[in-house]
Design a protein around this motif. Structure first.
Motif, PDB file in Angstrom:
ATOM      1  N   TRP A  70       0.842  -1.204   0.000  1.00  0.00           N
ATOM      2  CA  TRP A  70       0.000   0.000   0.000  1.00  0.00           C
ATOM      3  C   TRP A  70       0.876   1.253   0.000  1.00  0.00           C
ATOM      4  O   TRP A  70       0.633   2.203  -0.751  1.00  0.00           O
ATOM      5  N   HIS A  86      -7.118   4.066  -3.607  1.00  0.00           N
ATOM      6  CA  HIS A  86      -6.997   3.069  -2.534  1.00  0.00           C
ATOM      7  C   HIS A  86      -7.539   1.715  -2.962  1.00  0.00           C
ATOM      8  O   HIS A  86      -8.613   1.613  -3.551  1.00  0.00           O
ATOM      9  N   PRO A  88      -8.440  -1.752  -0.903  1.00  0.00           N
ATOM     10  CA  PRO A  88      -8.552  -2.233   0.479  1.00  0.00           C
ATOM     11  C   PRO A  88      -7.612  -3.395   0.777  1.00  0.00           C
ATOM     12  O   PRO A  88      -7.162  -4.114  -0.117  1.00  0.00           O
ATOM     13  N   LYS A  92     -11.163  -6.461   5.996  1.00  0.00           N
ATOM     14  CA  LYS A  92     -11.690  -5.130   6.292  1.00  0.00           C
ATOM     15  C   LYS A  92     -11.257  -4.609   7.659  1.00  0.00           C
ATOM     16  O   LYS A  92     -11.090  -3.398   7.843  1.00  0.00           O
ATOM     17  N   ASP A  95      -8.380  -2.398   7.345  1.00  0.00           N
ATOM     18  CA  ASP A  95      -8.742  -1.092   6.789  1.00  0.00           C
ATOM     19  C   ASP A  95      -9.286  -0.188   7.890  1.00  0.00           C
ATOM     20  O   ASP A  95      -8.947   0.997   7.968  1.00  0.00           O
ATOM     21  N   ASP A  96     -10.124  -0.758   8.743  1.00  0.00           N
ATOM     22  CA  ASP A  96     -10.716   0.025   9.824  1.00  0.00           C
ATOM     23  C   ASP A  96      -9.657   0.483  10.818  1.00  0.00           C
ATOM     24  O   ASP A  96      -9.647   1.645  11.243  1.00  0.00           O
ATOM     25  N   GLY A 101      -7.516   4.198   4.102  1.00  0.00           N
ATOM     26  CA  GLY A 101      -8.424   4.460   2.985  1.00  0.00           C
ATOM     27  C   GLY A 101      -9.403   5.586   3.229  1.00  0.00           C
ATOM     28  O   GLY A 101     -10.136   5.987   2.308  1.00  0.00           O
ATOM     29  N   THR A 106     -11.530   4.923  -3.995  1.00  0.00           N
ATOM     30  CA  THR A 106     -11.106   3.543  -4.225  1.00  0.00           C
ATOM     31  C   THR A 106     -10.975   3.262  -5.718  1.00  0.00           C
ATOM     32  O   THR A 106     -11.639   3.877  -6.550  1.00  0.00           O
TER      33      THR A 106
END
Length: 338
Positions: A70, A86, A88, A92, A95-96, A101, A106
């Motif tokens: 990334w 972005h 992911p 997820k 990501d959080d 992101g 995206t």
């Protein structure tokens, strides 16, 4: 598994082998449609604002590796004067936690909703001017088009701290910060140590040379921790948290230190976040602790012999293979005053 998933998996495997077999040969760029596009289209040095750059976090790799992917996408988007898109992470929850992101468009949105075309670029050596220029010319050849350039999987970028300020801001301002489960006491000076075990311990027994270079025995960390405990200037009580895998018996040498806590069953996400928020973090030869070091506002003590670079300031202390320090690095440790 559906036919489509089987097909896509086989396609990715075939492509990976093709890249691996040809990347050091003269024919390598010719396996990319983007290179053929360059050959039949004159380049233009004026970059279009309708161009984006991105990199795919490798779904088959650990989170440290994925973050490196990334970061490479984010870094090269700036180097080529392009917008960043972005993609992911594989799960997820990362990501959080990272928040990378947030406030970024995206790749999926650009392609599915805004009509952008995805264009895969050949791998390039960041130290090879010729390969960098080739990449720039490929990008130029898509003048006026709505394009998302995607770096080839695992496009290298060594000095990942080049985006450190940006990713620190993203992490520390992420929406998920209010959900962090921090285990430290506020009135103690909290030292986190990451010792890579698990996969590397298994492969050590199999004499895997790729992972043997990542192995560091307990004495390495004992040497560093002893210097820290003996020389740290603080009136606070020291609290030591050891993040790894296994059981306490595997780390019996550390029992001589007061206030030692073994974090061996903690989730990867909680371990990562707590390493970020330690007052002092001792990393291993692992991207899993190198990335928290990039996000940390504390002191970092790291192995000098590592495949990524480090900033040159007093917050970063580099040590030799045996855990010893040069006079210059030891002076940094002596200057720490909390």
């Amino acid at each position: 598994m559906t036919f489509l998933k089987i097909y896509n998996k086989a396609k990715r495997k075939f492509w990976s082998k093709l890249v691996s077999k040809t990347m050091h040969s003269k024919i390598y760029p010719y396996i990319y449609r983007s290179y053929w596009h360059l050959l039949f289209n004159k380049s233009n040095s004026n970059y279009s604002t309708f161009k984006y750059f991105t990199a795919q976090p490798n779904p088959g790799a650990g989170i440290g590796h994925q973050i490196a992917n990334w970061i490479a996408g984010y870094w090269y988007s700036m180097q080529f004067g392009l917008n960043f898109a972005h993609i992911p992470f594989a799960h997820k929850k990362w990501d959080d936690i990272l928040g990378f992101g947030e406030n970024e468009v995206t790749t999926e949105t650009l392609i599915k909703e805004q009509g952008f075309k995805k264009v895969l670029l050949p791998l390039f050596d960041e130290s090879n001017i010729g390969e960098i220029e080739r990449t720039k010319k490929i990008i130029d050849s898509y003048r006026g088009e709505r394009v998302v350039f995607v770096a080839e999987q695992d496009q290298p970028y060594r000095d990942q701290f080049g985006v450190m300020n940006d990713i620190k801001y993203k992490f520390h301002h992420a929406k998920s910060r209010k959900e962090d489960r921090i285990i430290y006491e506020r009135d103690t000076f909290n030292i986190a140590i990451h010792i890579r075990r698990g996969d590397i311990e298994i492969e050590k027994k199999n004499n895997n040379p790729n992972l043997l270079m990542r192995w560091q025995d307990n004495n390495y960390f004992i040497n560093i921790l002893s210097k820290v405990v003996e020389n740290l200037k603080t009136e606070k009580t020291l609290a030591i948290y050891l993040f790894s895998q296994g059981n306490p018996d595997d780390f019996f040498e550390f029992n001589k230190f007061e206030n030692i806590h073994y974090c061996l069953d903690m989730s990867a996400q909680d371990s990562f976040v707590n390493m970020v928020f330690a007052d002092l973090l001792i990393t291993s030869k692992s991207s899993f602790s190198y990335k928290p070091a990039l996000l940390s506002n504390g002191i970092k003590i790291c192995p000098k012999d590592f495949w990524h670079g480090y900033p040159t300031n007093n917050q970063w202390i580099l040590v030799k293979k045996d855990g010893s320090m040069t006079k210059t690095e030891f002076a940094k440790l002596k200057m720490i005053d909390f």
